[in-house]
Write an enzyme that holds these catalytic residues in place. Sequence first.
Site, PDB file in Angstrom:
ATOM      1  N   GLN A 176       0.817  -1.218   0.000  1.00 23.11           N
ATOM      2  CA  GLN A 176       0.000   0.000   0.000  1.00 23.11           C
ATOM      3  C   GLN A 176       0.847   1.264   0.000  1.00 23.11           C
ATOM      4  O   GLN A 176       0.314   2.371  -0.033  1.00 23.11           O
ATOM      5  CB  GLN A 176      -0.941  -0.021   1.207  1.00 23.11           C
ATOM      6  N   HIS A 177       2.157   1.112   0.065  1.00 27.48           N
ATOM      7  CA  HIS A 177       3.098   2.226  -0.097  1.00 27.48           C
ATOM      8  C   HIS A 177       2.816   3.385   0.861  1.00 27.48           C
ATOM      9  O   HIS A 177       2.925   4.563   0.479  1.00 27.48           O
ATOM     10  CB  HIS A 177       3.079   2.731  -1.543  1.00 27.48           C
ATOM     11  N   CYS A 178       2.448   3.047   2.080  1.00 24.33           N
ATOM     12  CA  CYS A 178       2.138   4.065   3.099  1.00 24.33           C
ATOM     13  C   CYS A 178       1.011   4.989   2.638  1.00 24.33           C
ATOM     14  O   CYS A 178       0.980   6.175   2.991  1.00 24.33           O
ATOM     15  CB  CYS A 178       3.384   4.884   3.451  1.00 24.33           C
ATOM     16  N   ALA A 179       0.104   4.464   1.819  1.00 16.59           N
ATOM     17  CA  ALA A 179      -0.985   5.289   1.275  1.00 16.59           C
ATOM     18  C   ALA A 179      -2.272   4.476   1.231  1.00 16.59           C
ATOM     19  O   ALA A 179      -2.840   4.235   0.163  1.00 16.59           O
ATOM     20  CB  ALA A 179      -0.621   5.798  -0.114  1.00 16.59           C
ATOM     21  N   LYS A 180      -2.730   4.046   2.408  1.00 17.58           N
ATOM     22  CA  LYS A 180      -3.910   3.186   2.500  1.00 17.58           C
ATOM     23  C   LYS A 180      -5.143   3.837   1.883  1.00 17.58           C
ATOM     24  O   LYS A 180      -5.927   3.188   1.184  1.00 17.58           O
ATOM     25  CB  LYS A 180      -4.180   2.859   3.974  1.00 17.58           C
TER      26      LYS A 180
END
Length: 223
Positions: A176-180
Amino acid sequence: ASVCHENGALFVLDGAQTVPHMPIDVKDLDCDFLAFSGHKLCGPTGIGCLYGKFDLLCKMDPFMTGGGMNAKFDMCGQVGFLEPPLKFEAGTQNIEGIFGLGAAIDYIEKIGMKNIEEYERSLKKYAVSELEKTGNAIIYNPHSESGIVTFNIKGVFAQDAATFLNSKGIACRSGQHCAKILTDFLGTVATVRASFYFYTTKEEVDKLVDAVSHGKEFLDAYF
């Protein structure tokens, strides 16, 4: 920045994914603070930079005290701090990290930030075009102005796809690349991210495209 300032808020930028890839002018952005990390700029880990407007830095208290940051003190406990940035740099600094980051910045500047930005965008445009031809890729940011391609292989979970790509010598990040919130907006659980830089070659992009074109076929046979 204007929206933040008109509503009494500070404008703070996380520049870790931006500063290494394109020219940034903090005065033009009118940001109050901007931070970036060294390891994403070809520098060492464990060091980064924080820019802040001088008047705001003057109003802030240091989070750490020690040698090198006080201007005066007395037996009654009265302490006067040096002006920023020195009042935030107590004690012995990460000397090797500072020299390493400085060398990395010199190296990047010799290449030229504008050259890096233009090269990454051209490589990303090529990658998107070739990935779309495979019919196997779902691309979530085909028109973004960056050197990043966020995608999934159709019918393959992102982490499985990244593991498969890794087996082919292709380093990608999955999750999620720190972007939930963003993945929720995209309507998916996770994605694969291929990030290009000035040292990425067209041949390496071709290798990625070839792997994606056969990814589902390989994983279906494996499982």
